[in-house]
Scaffold this motif. Structure first.
Motif, PDB file in Angstrom:
ATOM      1  N   ASN A  89      84.121  28.156  85.789  1.00  0.00           N
ATOM      2  CA  ASN A  89      83.411  28.188  84.500  1.00  0.00           C
ATOM      3  C   ASN A  89      81.987  28.733  84.637  1.00  0.00           C
ATOM      4  OD1 ASN A  89      85.679  26.743  83.697  1.00  0.00           O
ATOM      5  ND2 ASN A  89      84.540  25.329  82.429  1.00  0.00           N
ATOM      6  N   TYR A  93      81.438  27.587  79.254  1.00  0.00           N
ATOM      7  CA  TYR A  93      82.356  26.546  78.808  1.00  0.00           C
ATOM      8  C   TYR A  93      83.805  27.010  78.823  1.00  0.00           C
ATOM      9  CZ  TYR A  93      77.832  24.931  77.309  1.00  0.00           C
ATOM     10  OH  TYR A  93      76.508  24.569  77.311  1.00  0.00           O
ATOM     11  N   ARG A  94      84.050  28.119  79.526  1.00  0.00           N
ATOM     12  CA  ARG A  94      85.411  28.629  79.677  1.00  0.00           C
ATOM     13  C   ARG A  94      85.523  29.263  81.061  1.00  0.00           C
ATOM     14  NH1 ARG A  94      85.499  34.216  79.129  1.00  0.00           N
ATOM     15  NH2 ARG A  94      83.621  35.172  78.241  1.00  0.00           N
ATOM     16  N   HIS A  95      86.747  29.608  81.434  1.00  0.00           N
ATOM     17  CA  HIS A  95      86.931  30.272  82.718  1.00  0.00           C
ATOM     18  C   HIS A  95      86.540  31.743  82.630  1.00  0.00           C
ATOM     19  CE1 HIS A  95      88.638  26.737  84.276  1.00  0.00           C
ATOM     20  NE2 HIS A  95      89.476  27.284  85.131  1.00  0.00           N
ATOM     21  N   TYR A 375      92.271  25.321  81.289  1.00  0.00           N
ATOM     22  CA  TYR A 375      91.127  24.781  82.029  1.00  0.00           C
ATOM     23  C   TYR A 375      91.542  24.270  83.410  1.00  0.00           C
ATOM     24  CZ  TYR A 375      88.110  25.024  77.919  1.00  0.00           C
ATOM     25  OH  TYR A 375      87.370  25.480  76.853  1.00  0.00           O
TER      26      TYR A 375
END
Length: 448
Positions: A89, A93-95, A375
């Motif tokens: 991340n 807030y994301r990959h 996630y």
């Protein structure tokens, strides 16, 4: 007294302390006046980057976060510079794709970061392996973390086996990361004892004072064999930040764990941060003890976000109901630790459930992605009923989420070429597109 075993200190005054107590608003200009003094203290490291600092620099302070590292490094050649990285991340807030992770870490080390503390919100080691490998390839210290929480599936065996796996991946040290301040002295001692038997690398303890237990937990962990602790100068200590550096130095000075740090020297530096604190009164939170965290396991930052959401929606009268809903949602979603980004995902869903009166009637994109497996692997099985409510009959992925992502660095470099002054700008834009672009346009007019 048996042979001395000095404990090393990492001070968080430049990152987690003001992130926890002052909404991450400290400017670089307020850090520089005592930088040369801090350089002489004898800290093992300064935790001074990562977490929310990158976003805050761009979004609120109109500073280049990379320039902060370089400017501070000019005055602080001695201690390690540590940053907090959310594995795949990064700081968002994301990959992110693998090429972005590799380039971020390369540039972080080039700019002066020498220790990268890597964690994954789900303790899914697949999301940490690339960061560990890349950190070591560039000659920096890879500190892998296990995120501490409590649930039926988060037992000592889980933490020790995760730590062993991380050491096998190449971690140079292991951090027990207690972001909510819920690690008790007894459990801390037990974890360190078991990990010392299973690992050959140093153990670093990170606690918050949210519940009031942090300093006691540190002492028991040190007695069990912990090598390094996170503290912060007393002007910012306590509450949702760390135990005070001066207090822990004084406690350990009477033992074989004496840090060797000088209290008078620390007091002089702390007086500067007392003055700095007064300039940010509008953001500063009190150093209260919040024992509710022991019941609901909601970290201080998440509590602040929940209050803001409820206030914005005129729902503060539903506060207790939301607090009860958070652990219920967490259980149904497989007991994810409440650390970024999972704390935001669980908290927002709990607010939606209470606001609508229909549980999972409205679902955020993030909670859908989490249930889809984007996630990583949940610590426990997600409730079948809840999974169907959120994604219907769709089958979650089971592989490493980043394997589904296409490279992004070169395409982004071309997309924003007119604004790029250096390679770091490309990464800033990948992680935080809107704040980065706002900063680039500000820089065109006002310079750095």
């Amino acid at each position: 007294m048996s042979a001395s075993r000095p404990v090393k200190i990492t001070d968080t005054i430049y990152r987690d302390a003001h992130q926890s107590r002052m909404a991450t608003r400290m400017k670089t200009q307020d850090m520089l006046p005592v930088a040369t003094d801090i350089n002489e203290v004898g800290y093992w490291a300064l935790e001074m980057w990562g977490g929310a600092t990158f976003d805050s620099c761009l979004r609120y302070l109109k500073e280049d976060p990379w320039l902060r590292v370089r400017r501070l490094r000019e005055h602080l050649p001695n201690p390690h510079f540590m940053m907090l990285l959310r594995g795949q991340n990064l700081l968002g807030y994301r990959h992110y794709p693998d090429d972005a992770v590799k380039e971020f870490i390369r540039l972080a080390v080039k700019n002066g970061i020498s220790v990268i503390r890597i964690f994954d919100a789900l303790n899914d080691t697949r999301n940490m392996e690339l960061s560990i490998k890349t950190t070591k390839e560039h000659g920096a210290h890879a500190q892998a973390s296990v995120v501490y929480t409590t649930s039926p599936v988060h037992d000592v065996e889980h933490y020790v086996s995760t730590a062993v796996e991380l050491e096998e991946m190449g971690a140079d040290s292991l951090c027990i990361k207690d972001m909510a301040g819920i690690l008790s002295p007894t459990m801390g001692s037990r974890l360190v004892t078991e990990m010392k038997d299973a690992l050959s690398i140093p153990i670093h303890i990170h606690c918050h004072m949210t519940s009031g237990m942090g300093a006691m937990t540190y002492l028991k962990c040190i007695e069990a064999g912990a090598d390094i602790i996170d503290t912060c100068l007393s002007a910012f200590a306590g509450g949702t930040a760390q135990p005070a550096t001066e207090s822990m130095v004084a406690v350990l000075a009477e033992t074989k764990y004496d840090t060797g740090l000088d209290l008078e020297q620390l007091a002089e530096i702390n007086s500067h941060f007392k003055q700095v604190r007064g300039q940010y009164d509008e953001f500063f939170t009190p150093a209260d003890i919040d024992a509710q965290v022991l019941i609901y396991q909601i970290p201080g930052g998440m509590l602040s976000n929940l209050r803001a959401q409820l206030t914005q929606q005129g729902m503060m009268g539903k506060w207790d109901e939301v607090l009860r809903e958070v652990p219920r949602v967490r259980e149904e979603l497989g007991y994810p630790p409440l650390v970024t980004p999972m704390s935001q995902i669980v908290g927002t869903q709990a607010v939606m459930n209470v606001a609508t009166g229909e549980r999972y009637g409205i679902k955020s994109k993030e909670v859908r992605d989490y249930v889809r497996g984007h996630y990583g692997r949940p610590p426990a099985e997600i409730s079948d009923e809840v999974r169907r409510k959120i994604i219907g009959d769709e089958q979650p992925i089971t592989g490493r989420p980043a394997d589904l992502l296409d490279p992004i660095v070169e395409a982004t470099r071309e997309e924003i070429s007119e604004y790029v002054r250096r390679p770091e700008d490309v990464i800033s834009y990948i992680v935080f597109p809107e704040p980065a672009m706002q900063y680039f346009k500000h820089r065109e007019v006002h310079g750095e």
